[in-house]
Design a protein around this motif. Sequence first.
Motif, PDB file in Angstrom:
ATOM      1  N   HIS A 252     165.366  16.317  70.520  1.00  0.00           N
ATOM      2  CA  HIS A 252     165.699  17.427  71.418  1.00  0.00           C
ATOM      3  C   HIS A 252     167.203  17.584  71.639  1.00  0.00           C
ATOM      4  O   HIS A 252     167.633  18.141  72.659  1.00  0.00           O
ATOM      5  CB  HIS A 252     164.971  17.323  72.761  1.00  0.00           C
ATOM      6  CG  HIS A 252     163.471  17.411  72.617  1.00  0.00           C
ATOM      7  ND1 HIS A 252     162.600  16.567  73.266  1.00  0.00           N
ATOM      8  CD2 HIS A 252     162.688  18.218  71.857  1.00  0.00           C
ATOM      9  CE1 HIS A 252     161.352  16.859  72.925  1.00  0.00           C
ATOM     10  NE2 HIS A 252     161.384  17.867  72.060  1.00  0.00           N
ATOM     11  N   LEU A 278     166.732  19.089  61.666  1.00  0.00           N
ATOM     12  CA  LEU A 278     166.354  19.942  62.800  1.00  0.00           C
ATOM     13  C   LEU A 278     164.876  19.819  63.167  1.00  0.00           C
ATOM     14  O   LEU A 278     164.529  19.888  64.345  1.00  0.00           O
ATOM     15  CB  LEU A 278     166.668  21.421  62.483  1.00  0.00           C
ATOM     16  CG  LEU A 278     167.957  21.993  63.078  1.00  0.00           C
ATOM     17  CD1 LEU A 278     169.163  21.179  62.706  1.00  0.00           C
ATOM     18  CD2 LEU A 278     168.163  23.450  62.654  1.00  0.00           C
ATOM     19  N   PRO A 280     162.253  17.180  62.420  1.00  0.00           N
ATOM     20  CA  PRO A 280     161.717  15.968  63.062  1.00  0.00           C
ATOM     21  C   PRO A 280     162.366  15.672  64.408  1.00  0.00           C
ATOM     22  O   PRO A 280     161.722  15.139  65.297  1.00  0.00           O
ATOM     23  CB  PRO A 280     162.013  14.856  62.042  1.00  0.00           C
ATOM     24  CG  PRO A 280     163.023  15.419  61.100  1.00  0.00           C
ATOM     25  CD  PRO A 280     162.804  16.904  61.091  1.00  0.00           C
ATOM     26  N   ARG A 282     163.688  18.048  66.373  1.00  0.00           N
ATOM     27  CA  ARG A 282     163.576  19.242  67.247  1.00  0.00           C
ATOM     28  C   ARG A 282     164.941  19.615  67.844  1.00  0.00           C
ATOM     29  O   ARG A 282     165.106  19.705  69.064  1.00  0.00           O
ATOM     30  CB  ARG A 282     162.580  19.005  68.381  1.00  0.00           C
ATOM     31  CG  ARG A 282     161.178  18.814  67.860  1.00  0.00           C
ATOM     32  CD  ARG A 282     160.835  17.385  67.555  1.00  0.00           C
ATOM     33  NE  ARG A 282     160.015  16.791  68.591  1.00  0.00           N
ATOM     34  CZ  ARG A 282     159.664  15.535  68.636  1.00  0.00           C
ATOM     35  NH1 ARG A 282     160.047  14.688  67.682  1.00  0.00           N
ATOM     36  NH2 ARG A 282     158.928  15.103  69.640  1.00  0.00           N
ATOM     37  N   ILE A 283     165.896  19.779  66.967  1.00  0.00           N
ATOM     38  CA  ILE A 283     167.263  20.074  67.382  1.00  0.00           C
ATOM     39  C   ILE A 283     167.450  21.588  67.511  1.00  0.00           C
ATOM     40  O   ILE A 283     166.924  22.346  66.706  1.00  0.00           O
ATOM     41  CB  ILE A 283     168.267  19.515  66.344  1.00  0.00           C
ATOM     42  CG1 ILE A 283     168.156  17.990  66.261  1.00  0.00           C
ATOM     43  CG2 ILE A 283     169.690  19.965  66.654  1.00  0.00           C
ATOM     44  CD1 ILE A 283     168.861  17.391  65.052  1.00  0.00           C
ATOM     45  N   THR A 284     168.202  21.981  68.525  1.00  0.00           N
ATOM     46  CA  THR A 284     168.620  23.379  68.638  1.00  0.00           C
ATOM     47  C   THR A 284     170.094  23.463  68.285  1.00  0.00           C
ATOM     48  O   THR A 284     170.917  22.715  68.808  1.00  0.00           O
ATOM     49  CB  THR A 284     168.413  23.912  70.072  1.00  0.00           C
ATOM     50  OG1 THR A 284     167.042  23.795  70.400  1.00  0.00           O
ATOM     51  CG2 THR A 284     168.827  25.376  70.165  1.00  0.00           C
TER      52      THR A 284
END
Lengths: 349, 349
Positions: A252, A278, A280, A282-284
């Motif tokens: 995150h 991005l 695995p 869950r990067i913004t």
Amino acid sequence: MKLLASMEQIMRNKQVIFNGFIEGAPKVTDMEIKMSNIELKVPKGSGAFLVKNLYLSCDPYMRGRMRDNIASYLPPFVPGQPIQGFGVSKVVDSENPNLKPGDLVSGMTGWEEYSLIQTPLQLRKIQQNDIPLSYFVGLLGMPGFTAYVGFYEVCSPKKGDYIFVSAASGAVGQLVGQLAKLHGCYVVGSAGSSQKVDLLKNKLGFDEAFNYKEEPDLDAALRRYFPEGIDIYFDNVGGPMLDAALLNMRIHGRIAICGMVALHSYSDPQGLHNVFSLVPKRITMRGFLQSDFLHLYPQFLEHVIRNYEQHKIVYIEDMNEGLESAPAAFAGLFSGKNIGKQVVCVARE
Amino acid sequence: MKLLASMEQIMRNKQVIFNGFIEGAPKVTDMEIKMSNIELKVPKGSGAFLVKNLYLSCDPYMRGRMRDNIASYLPPFVPGQPIQGFGVSKVVDSENPNLKPGDLVSGMTGWEEYSLIQTPLQLRKIQQNDIPLSYFVGLLGMPGFTAYVGFYEVCSPKKGDYIFVSAASGAVGQLVGQLAKLHGCYVVGSAGSSQKVDLLKNKLGFDEAFNYKEEPDLDAALRRYFPEGIDIYFDNVGGPMLDAALLNMRIHGRIAICGMVALHSYSDPQGLHNVFSLVPKRITMRGFLQSDFLHLYPQFLEHVIRNYEQHKIVYIEDMNEGLESAPAAFAGLFSGKNIGKQVVCVARE
């Protein structure tokens, strides 16, 4: 009417002229110092105003206006015309009902001694206080506001977050780091010289800092400084540093993309190889411009001025003297010559 | 106790064994069909349950579990052990207080005829209705839920938005497009054959669709289908298509990164070259996993079942018969052999 203008009102006006479109990083020879004349009188009823420029801001985004091949958020510079940029200026004459001679303003102006401004862009009247005038193109101007909205509005910071800032001693980075410290985060910055690293650690209050030029493996460097990973990466450079950060983000994690000063060429940009992270993690990853957040400017000003007055925020400027120094000052940004916010002083009043 | 088990309870159990870690795209030879024995009785007090597997799901994310070099969100497969994946199964015996023989469940299971499940993952009891059982690993399972949360929670869709979906006839893409149409968006999909393009336009209700293999210039193709640009790109493939989409996004565009099936290698991933577009266009690019949104599963189920029953949503499955067909069905995903959601039928009841 023009023919009746008295000769006293015609002034020599030194200018920094844009020579023509470029592809790579800006060089001194892409600009030229020229003399022209200007009448220090605004045409009646034009709504325009005329300013004497005091401080001019050198900002990396200006490179985008030196190209004509990719749509940017601002129109390209006009070859043969002066460079445009943010500045602090004093009103000399005005047909604009909101401005009168003697007013101090910040906003988009020309790289010249005097500018006639028809269409103001991000124009703000400066309320004089104890803050240095030049800070209105730095700490309190576009770069400072970029740091503020980028940190608070784009990064969703939480107390205790691990934050990494690249180009950390630059105009934007130095404020991001200080805001993050005030917010209770752990902050590491990267910069391109030991002098800058020293400033980050000993003047700007970063928890850690490193010289990226001394790190053969950026991924390993970030793993060393962030054994638990990075919650927020405030990216001012793009390129290999962004790629390394992608491998070191926490679940995150958030990446604010502020600019890509490391992008050497737009027609053959370097590849980013780790964007697959991005999913695995869950990067913004979000690109932003301060101009989308202008409604927050008053609260920014209040927040930063209060902390500055309480000595909780400092700001480092690199001040070059004289309009003639502007081309070298600007070109120097792209090799990291500047230490802190790069400003050119054209006149002190 | 084990010694006392009656011989009738020992069954032959066909399995698909994972041969060992891989680097590139999965091949049939990375898996092997093997026979073993299983006792159809759950050890007393173990809390486990034993299922007969009916339908097994082939999903691209499973490739990540075939590597051991990069941390994934799920542990790697164990060489010599059966492949793990989502499935629909029938409970044969249970020491789990919530399950009894005859219950139908979906969740993580083994690629084998019978599985003993100690630690359930995304286990759901299936309430039987008129919906085909296999849909519980597709339309109503992980892929459908991925489409739902990706579209509604990650893409921030608005009526009238221009939406592009890659791998659009796949397990996730086909539902994204249909949800977007129901939401009042304009939807274009890409796929890898004329048959898939035909399905997108004539069965799944996409406004337009194209075969990316027939487009020598993906950037030009997207410009043709989106003369006004793309508001939302739902990315199932990464690679050159993502790069082309980056050049065609509108201001404040959103990119949901769902998976990167086009990523041929993790150790030498292709470069993305157009990430610099994020800044001038203020694009948000976000990786996500459905498992972060499980609290929304009931509302998803209600929404999709209602629309399915009203014939407003259809779902295309590619069903292979027999456990022996599983390795080829799975490997086929990475060359686009499947048409619609790839499922393997192990047994019908």
